[in-house]
Motif scaffolding. Sequence first.
Motif, short mmCIF file in Angstrom:
data_model
loop_
_atom_site.label_atom_id
_atom_site.label_comp_id
_atom_site.label_asym_id
_atom_site.label_seq_id
_atom_site.Cartn_x
_atom_site.Cartn_y
_atom_site.Cartn_z
N VAL A 151 0.85 -1.19 0.00
CA VAL A 151 0.00 0.00 0.00
C VAL A 151 0.88 1.24 0.00
O VAL A 151 0.66 2.18 -0.76
CB VAL A 151 -0.93 0.02 1.24
N SER A 155 0.31 2.60 -3.59
CA SER A 155 -0.80 3.57 -3.52
C SER A 155 -0.33 4.94 -3.11
O SER A 155 -0.67 5.93 -3.74
CB SER A 155 -1.86 3.15 -2.52
N ILE A 156 0.45 4.99 -2.01
CA ILE A 156 0.76 6.32 -1.47
C ILE A 156 1.89 6.97 -2.27
O ILE A 156 1.78 8.11 -2.70
CB ILE A 156 1.11 6.22 0.02
N ASN A 159 1.17 5.93 -6.40
CA ASN A 159 -0.20 6.28 -6.79
C ASN A 159 -0.69 5.54 -8.04
O ASN A 159 -1.34 6.12 -8.90
CB ASN A 159 -0.28 7.79 -7.03
N ALA A 161 -2.19 2.27 -7.78
CA ALA A 161 -3.29 1.35 -7.48
C ALA A 161 -4.03 1.85 -6.26
O ALA A 161 -3.43 2.41 -5.35
CB ALA A 161 -2.74 -0.05 -7.22
N PRO A 162 -5.35 1.68 -6.22
CA PRO A 162 -6.13 2.13 -5.07
C PRO A 162 -5.79 1.32 -3.81
O PRO A 162 -5.38 0.17 -3.91
CB PRO A 162 -7.58 1.90 -5.47
N SER A 163 -5.97 1.94 -2.65
CA SER A 163 -5.50 1.30 -1.42
C SER A 163 -6.55 0.46 -0.73
O SER A 163 -6.24 -0.32 0.14
CB SER A 163 -5.01 2.37 -0.45
N PHE A 164 -7.81 0.64 -1.10
CA PHE A 164 -8.81 -0.16 -0.38
C PHE A 164 -10.04 -0.41 -1.27
O PHE A 164 -10.22 0.25 -2.29
CB PHE A 164 -9.25 0.54 0.90
N ILE A 268 -7.09 -5.78 5.85
CA ILE A 268 -6.16 -4.70 5.57
C ILE A 268 -6.63 -3.85 4.40
O ILE A 268 -6.57 -2.63 4.43
CB ILE A 268 -4.74 -5.24 5.29
N PHE A 269 -7.16 -4.51 3.36
CA PHE A 269 -7.56 -3.77 2.16
C PHE A 269 -9.04 -3.42 2.13
O PHE A 269 -9.54 -2.95 1.12
CB PHE A 269 -7.20 -4.57 0.90
N GLN A 270 -9.73 -3.67 3.25
CA GLN A 270 -11.15 -3.37 3.29
C GLN A 270 -11.85 -4.02 2.10
O GLN A 270 -12.71 -3.43 1.45
CB GLN A 270 -11.32 -1.84 3.25
#
Lengths: 326, 509
Positions: A151, A155-156, A159, A161-164, A268-270
């Motif tokens: 993540v 993601s951060i 940027n 792939a989406p994080s959740f 973790i990834f909702q």
Amino acid sequence: MLIFLLRRLLQACFVMIIISLISFSIQDKLGDPVQQMVAMTVSPEERNQLRNELGLNDGFLIQYWRFAKGAIQGDLGTSYYYKEPALDVILEKLPATLELAFCAILIVILIATPCGVMAAIKPKHILSRLLMVTSSIGLSVPIFIVAILMVYIFSIELNIAPSFGRGQTTEVLGLWESGLFNKNGLSHLLLPSLSLAIALMPIFVRLIRAEMMDVLQSEYIRFAWSKGLSARRIYFIHALKNTMLPVITVGGIQAGTLVAYTILTETIFQWPGMGFLFMDSVSRVDTPLVSAYLIVVGGIFVITNTFVDLIYGLFNPTVRLASHGL
Amino acid sequence: MKIKVIIACCLALLLYNKAVATTLKIAYDTDPVSLDPHEQLSESTLQFSHLVFDPLLRWNKNGQFEARLATKWERLDSHTMRFFLRKNVVFSTGNTFSSKDVAYTIERLKKSPDFRAMFDTIDKVTMVDEYTIDVHTTYTNPLLLNIMTYVFPIDKAFYQGKDQIIKYGETFASRNVSGTGPYILDNRELGSWMELTRNPNYWDKNSKGNADKIILTPIRTDSTRLAALLSGDVDFIFPVSPIDIERAKKVSGIQLVTLPSTRILLLHMNQNRRKEFQDVRVRKAINLAINQALIVDKILKGYATPAGQLSSDRFLGHINGLEPEYDVEKALELMKEAGYEKGFRISMMAPNNRYMSDEKVAQAISAMLSRIGITVELKTLPKAQYFKEYDNRSADMMMLGWQSDTMDSNNLFEFIIACPDTNTGMGAYNASEYCRPEIDADIRQANREMNPERRLRLLQQIEWKIYNDSAVVPLYWQSLTWAAKDGVNIKDIVNDQNYPHIGDLFIEE
């Protein structure tokens, strides 16, 4: 074959009865469901009345009998939170988990097989050594660290792939909502399935390597070499097929690990699947849902292992099903 | 000609603004259990109520009442208050809002198991005319307006006849909704997401709110929620865990807003379980041995206010200058005086996922108590199990956090300090089993005292008594921390009750 399947069915029933008994007996330890339903200021009498209405004040056997009667008719109780039949809630979330597990397994097969073979054919090669080192690191690093790292990087920082979450879903043949058929859904699938795959992969790479090295020493491979068969045919048809038997057995056992890892990955990834649902229902003391989940997962176990045994027969015709598996 | 051009430009701009839809993605840690605003009295239900419904009045940032669906109110006599309602307000179904809806809502609140306790004080509601109601209380109640902030009028024509409240089953109201609020619910998957669009007929034309669409996702894991904000997948999150706050502050493009709240964290010392706690010197020693400031500083990273009393400074009962004391020497002396020089062993329980860093705080406290010879056997539990143990009073020392629903000190005293009485429900969370009949008398009097001066003195008097008796160990008032992308002006809409007024949220393009 039929006898084998019948036996398995019997076994499944037995497993599920045991699981339901266990899940029922731990319900009390999870906490008080009524506590979750009412505000802090609601008086103890009112809580007790609610408990009575829900039948929570009855003895263990009465409650279990009530549950068992329903279960025979396919009713595993009603979720306190979703207010719908627990089985329906779980089946609604099943596609998300299956898609995640499917993608992870696909990644594992596509990457672990060539890596394992490569490490076996050229054990001294620098890449093979690197593979072995990374796989032992992979074995020892827990999945949540891998997931959080992914993540952070993808993601951060990058940027990409989406994080959740699961993103957009499309309906497939009116049967289930799938995230596999559009770009947004696939991008959401990337990180969770990759983390899950990374957690499962190392053991397969090492297993394939070890088995393959063993097989490559055997007589029939030497014979194939002297017969002048192409290297590709020897490695990938003759050797690999025999390597796969233990790999399939371990794969079947790993189904359990997969279920455990989906719970972690989904949390973790909702990821709105069964594992996430399970964690949520534990923290909400949604006991009917917890029991139903355990029973469904028990069922999945029995089914996967039956499949594994069937596939076993395909790879090795000398295995006779009727004498196997019970 | 020039004017025409300007008008044309303005129109074009207006149309352009309309065309670009602003979507706000919010991630909280929980989502409402039900769409029924009266099913559960919880933070998430009230947050939802502020989106889809409107209260009669609400608290503004300065702790003053702000008129919403009630435009003004006046006291007729000691038992009656008159409310004048806003005209030209419609529900999302198109039904017109009037006094019948308010009367119906209050009647329903009086039947709701969760809200009943608060609304018991209201005897009946009479409709004077279509836009005026009179609220009659059973006794003179100084907190009537505080209670009325919980009245979010619902659509009588829409709900009537199918308005039963069932905690564990599906009802019409738990699946369908019609309110007057700034947003209209579009779609929802319970536990996963909720989609709302701006109410085009919203009565409050002065509202600065400009989010056309809201997507609300509950994200339970702290790290996932923060990652979602940092990666740009969501715009606004609550809560931010204290260990992440410093890191989040360093990220450009992210703003953090912290407000002190009125939620008090405290420790109960059970006097029925332990004879040692019956001695006021022991209780005082425990109070002196615990260093609230250090806990706040080191564990909560400053995101709390150390407390030496129960009422936060927003409450009437707050005593200025009554700070937490920390003096181990004196504590040891008191222990010696009480005859417990060698100390003793106690059990303690605390939740591990209910309050901010609760487990770490409990560990720190057990370490602090060991310095005055009290050995603590600490057990921390998930909240679902903890509160069951709490109701059973399973440990000598237990942790509790309390947020006063009425934003008044007396609510704290009623539930935490009053003598436990199962008939009246008083002292329901008094796990100290501390009982002072004179405090109970003061509490009852403060419930009816209309003179603010006298009421202030009464509440402060109770607070002093608790302090002198060292009845409990006040720890700190937890702070609330929200984070959002720059440009999302959350600073103007968050409040210490944690009911952000999203309807008024302005997002810069």
